[in-house]
Design a protein around this motif. Structure first.
Motif, PDB file in Angstrom:
ATOM      1  N   GLY A  97      -5.264   2.553   3.916  1.00 50.25           N
ATOM      2  CA  GLY A  97      -6.588   2.863   3.389  1.00 50.25           C
ATOM      3  C   GLY A  97      -7.722   2.487   4.336  1.00 50.25           C
ATOM      4  O   GLY A  97      -8.854   2.316   3.891  1.00 50.25           O
ATOM      5  N   TYR A  98      -7.415   2.337   5.612  1.00 48.84           N
ATOM      6  CA  TYR A  98      -8.403   1.900   6.613  1.00 48.84           C
ATOM      7  C   TYR A  98      -9.030   0.554   6.255  1.00 48.84           C
ATOM      8  O   TYR A  98     -10.154   0.255   6.644  1.00 48.84           O
ATOM      9  CB  TYR A  98      -9.480   2.987   6.845  1.00 48.84           C
ATOM     10  CG  TYR A  98      -8.958   4.139   7.662  1.00 48.84           C
ATOM     11  CD1 TYR A  98      -8.729   3.998   9.016  1.00 48.84           C
ATOM     12  CD2 TYR A  98      -8.659   5.367   7.070  1.00 48.84           C
ATOM     13  CE1 TYR A  98      -8.226   5.042   9.785  1.00 48.84           C
ATOM     14  CE2 TYR A  98      -8.149   6.422   7.831  1.00 48.84           C
ATOM     15  CZ  TYR A  98      -7.945   6.251   9.182  1.00 48.84           C
ATOM     16  OH  TYR A  98      -7.451   7.273   9.945  1.00 48.84           O
ATOM     17  N   ALA A 124      -3.117   5.579   6.793  1.00 52.00           N
ATOM     18  CA  ALA A 124      -4.163   5.165   7.736  1.00 52.00           C
ATOM     19  C   ALA A 124      -3.496   4.416   8.888  1.00 52.00           C
ATOM     20  O   ALA A 124      -3.901   4.539  10.050  1.00 52.00           O
ATOM     21  CB  ALA A 124      -5.186   4.283   7.039  1.00 52.00           C
ATOM     22  N   ARG A 173      -3.815  10.370  -7.367  1.00 55.33           N
ATOM     23  CA  ARG A 173      -2.607   9.536  -7.300  1.00 55.33           C
ATOM     24  C   ARG A 173      -2.932   8.172  -7.888  1.00 55.33           C
ATOM     25  O   ARG A 173      -3.498   7.316  -7.237  1.00 55.33           O
ATOM     26  CB  ARG A 173      -2.145   9.400  -5.855  1.00 55.33           C
ATOM     27  CG  ARG A 173      -0.907   8.537  -5.705  1.00 55.33           C
ATOM     28  CD  ARG A 173      -0.125   8.893  -4.464  1.00 55.33           C
ATOM     29  NE  ARG A 173      -0.926   8.891  -3.245  1.00 55.33           N
ATOM     30  CZ  ARG A 173      -1.303   7.789  -2.602  1.00 55.33           C
ATOM     31  NH1 ARG A 173      -0.957   6.608  -3.063  1.00 55.33           N
ATOM     32  NH2 ARG A 173      -2.019   7.856  -1.503  1.00 55.33           N
ATOM     33  N   PHE A 213     -12.373  14.282   2.189  1.00 54.54           N
ATOM     34  CA  PHE A 213     -12.541  13.061   2.999  1.00 54.54           C
ATOM     35  C   PHE A 213     -14.012  12.668   3.162  1.00 54.54           C
ATOM     36  O   PHE A 213     -14.383  11.542   2.876  1.00 54.54           O
ATOM     37  CB  PHE A 213     -11.835  13.235   4.357  1.00 54.54           C
ATOM     38  CG  PHE A 213     -10.356  13.382   4.186  1.00 54.54           C
ATOM     39  CD1 PHE A 213      -9.544  12.255   4.156  1.00 54.54           C
ATOM     40  CD2 PHE A 213      -9.767  14.628   3.975  1.00 54.54           C
ATOM     41  CE1 PHE A 213      -8.178  12.371   3.941  1.00 54.54           C
ATOM     42  CE2 PHE A 213      -8.404  14.760   3.753  1.00 54.54           C
ATOM     43  CZ  PHE A 213      -7.608  13.619   3.741  1.00 54.54           C
ATOM     44  N   GLU A 242     -13.037   6.814   3.768  1.00 49.16           N
ATOM     45  CA  GLU A 242     -13.378   7.317   5.111  1.00 49.16           C
ATOM     46  C   GLU A 242     -14.886   7.242   5.343  1.00 49.16           C
ATOM     47  O   GLU A 242     -15.329   6.958   6.459  1.00 49.16           O
ATOM     48  CB  GLU A 242     -12.868   8.758   5.294  1.00 49.16           C
ATOM     49  CG  GLU A 242     -11.349   8.855   5.471  1.00 49.16           C
ATOM     50  CD  GLU A 242     -10.563   8.750   4.171  1.00 49.16           C
ATOM     51  OE1 GLU A 242     -11.182   8.763   3.087  1.00 49.16           O
ATOM     52  OE2 GLU A 242      -9.317   8.659   4.238  1.00 49.16           O
TER      53      GLU A 242
END
Ligand code: DHB
Length: 506
Positions: free
Chosen positions: A100-101, A205, A270, A380, A389
């Motif tokens: 997930g960065y 990610a 999700r 995104f 993002e």
């Protein structure tokens, strides 16, 4: 007077020498600073030396994350070998745990527990950290680090900053990973294993970061950032990349997503914890956005001038049809064929045509219906800057920013701005693979499940094709029915790793 000047000069030189000595000291790997760990995997017990929480740069800004764990099989300190691997030639497996960065800790030999991953798109995700498997999977839980060690790999895993820290926004995470690679290369003589054979691994990610690390070896764009952190004076190119479902090419991911999902007007986020799993509908405005975005994709794809294996240019027409679409389809067909060969019953999937045990075609539109849309357009660069993002591309002063012209132009946030183009570029491997100033990894293994809708299938296909066109060794598959996850095929992964290392040795 002259004496005074001389004295001052000597004092200055002395200070300079001490400072330099200190600098080198701090980045020097200390072989004596370890704990012995006895590990068990598949009823096999083995010993490793654990060097944990090594700060891998001179001037860290966040030592909760800018630390590396290095694990080395005990054999390599006693002149022994594991299979064909020795202290001199053992490859170094470099897995990251980025998801997930978000900021990520280094992987360790401890068994990871079922973890909650932070939301990337407003929703919670349940994924097992470090060895993600589909939540519905009942397969054995495996620790990738232990698997690598038991096969004779040296394991080095770096933590890295992420989007929720002011100093962790792009490009911090990739700069951290590069600094860790430089540390390993700088200390190659002191650390058992061959820093010329570093193989990176990550999922989502983390898969994107693994690919970015491989695509940007030694590129000068990152130099300024590495200098600021006091990274070791060494190179940062790596030998190979393993990347599971890379959430990459972010500045074109919205158009790739709509190229795939345009026409699917309902979506399911999700979220395994949600009570209500029923699909939601796109609004009329979202459908209009989807159309804009899908119409922009062929122009981008055509601009890449990708070629198929026969050397024919891959294109898409204004409707999004063309031989590039056929290429994406062919990967799904190949995946279905592997599933069929392994005895899977595919008869429920009416969209696959099977004749005489061969998968000969698939109906793209019905395949996409089976896949189901997960994200709303733009997937995104959200117009309300609500995605992970958007936060990745923020700055210390603006937490979230746009990173596409479309996002900025249609933003619902008053006075919104777009991230610095240079930083957007630094997060996208596609820009670096063709750049002569880069030394990309020679070997690539990319996996994107055939039921993974966190990003478009075109993302991995474009990346792989570009790499292949530039002469790199690429192994891309879309494993059958696999959702967004990674490390689910460790035997095959390590077989591939062993094979590329042995190829090099020849
Ligand atoms: C991840 C998943 C996403 O859908 C996304 O947009 C970014 C990251 C992840 O699982 O790491």
């Amino acid at each position: 007077m002259l004496k005074r000047v001389k004295l001052l000069l000597v004092a200055y030189l002395l200070t300079l020498t001490i400072t330099c000595a200190q600098k080198i000291m701090k980045l020097d790997f200390d072989p004596s600073s370890y704990q012995t760990k006895t590990l068990t995997l598949n009823e096999k017990t083995f010993k490793v030396r654990a060097y944990e929480k090594i700060i891998y740069m001179e001037k860290p800004v966040d030592t909760a994350y800018q630390v590396m764990n290095i694990y080395i099989p005990e054999e390599y300190f006693n002149g022994k070998s594991i299979g064909t691997y020795t202290a001199e030639n053992a490859p170094i497996f470099f897995p990251n745990q980025i998801g997930g960065y978000m900021p990520a800790k280094p992987a360790s030999t401890e068994m990871q527990v079922m973890g909650m991953r932070p939301p990337s798109n407003g929703q919670e995700q349940q994924i097992r950290l470090g060895h993600q498997r589909p939540p519905e999977s009942t397969g054995p839980r495996r620790n990738t680090v232990l698997e690598a060690l038991s096969r004779g790999y040296v394991v080095a895993s770096a933590g890295a900053r992420g989007r929720t820290n002011g100093d962790g926004k792009a490009p911090a995470g990739i700069v951290d990973l590069k600094a860790a690679i430089r540390y390993l290369k700088f200390n190659d003589k002191k650390i058992p294993g061959d820093a010329g054979k570093i193989i990176s691994n990550g999922t989502s990610a983390g898969g994107a970061m693994s690919a970015l690390l491989g695509a940007t070896g030694n590129h000068p764009d990152y130099e300024m950032y590495l200098k600021a952190l006091g990274a070791a004076n060494a190179k940062d190119n790596i030998f190979a990349v393993s990347s599971y479902c890379p959430i990459t090419n972010l500045d074109h991911a919205d158009i790739a997503y709509e190229w795939q999902f345009y026409g699917i007007h309902s979506y399911k986020r999700r979220d395994p914890f949600a009570n209500d799993q029923s699909p939601q509908n796109l609004s009329a405005e979202q459908i209009a956005i989807s159309k804009d975005l899908k119409e922009a994709f062929p122009t981008y794809l055509n601009s890449l001038q990708l070629k198929d294996r026969q050397g024919k240019i891959l294109t898409l027409d204004g409707n999004g049809d063309g031989n590039f679409k056929e290429l994406v389809k062919s990967y799904v067909v190949a995946s279905a064929q592997i599933a069929l060969n392994s005895g899977k019953d595919l008869s429920a999937h009416q969209w696959i045509t099977i004749k005489g045990g061969r998968v000969i075609d698939l109906d793209w539109n019905n395949y996409i219906v089976y896949m189901e849309r997960q994200k709303t357009p733009p997937a995104f660069d959200a117009l309300d800057e609500s995605t992970g993002e958007n936060q990745l591309f923020g700055t210390a002063t603006s937490d979230k920013l746009h990173f596409t012209k479309y996002g900025q132009l249609h933003s619902s946030i008053a006075g919104s701005t777009i991230a610095d183009q240079k930083i957007i570029k630094m997060m996208n491997p596609m820009y670096y693979i063709t750049d002569p100033k880069t030394q990309p990894a020679a070997h690539w293994r990319i996996r994107h499940g055939s039921k993974d809708k966190d990003t478009g299938l075109a993302i991995s296909v474009m990346l792989s094709t570009l790499l292949e066109n530039k002469g790199y060794d690429v192994n891309l598959e879309l494993p059958w029915d696999v959702p967004h996850s990674g490390d689910y095929d460790l035997n095959e992964l390590f077989e591939w790793m062993d094979s590329i290392v042995q190829r090099k040795a020849k």
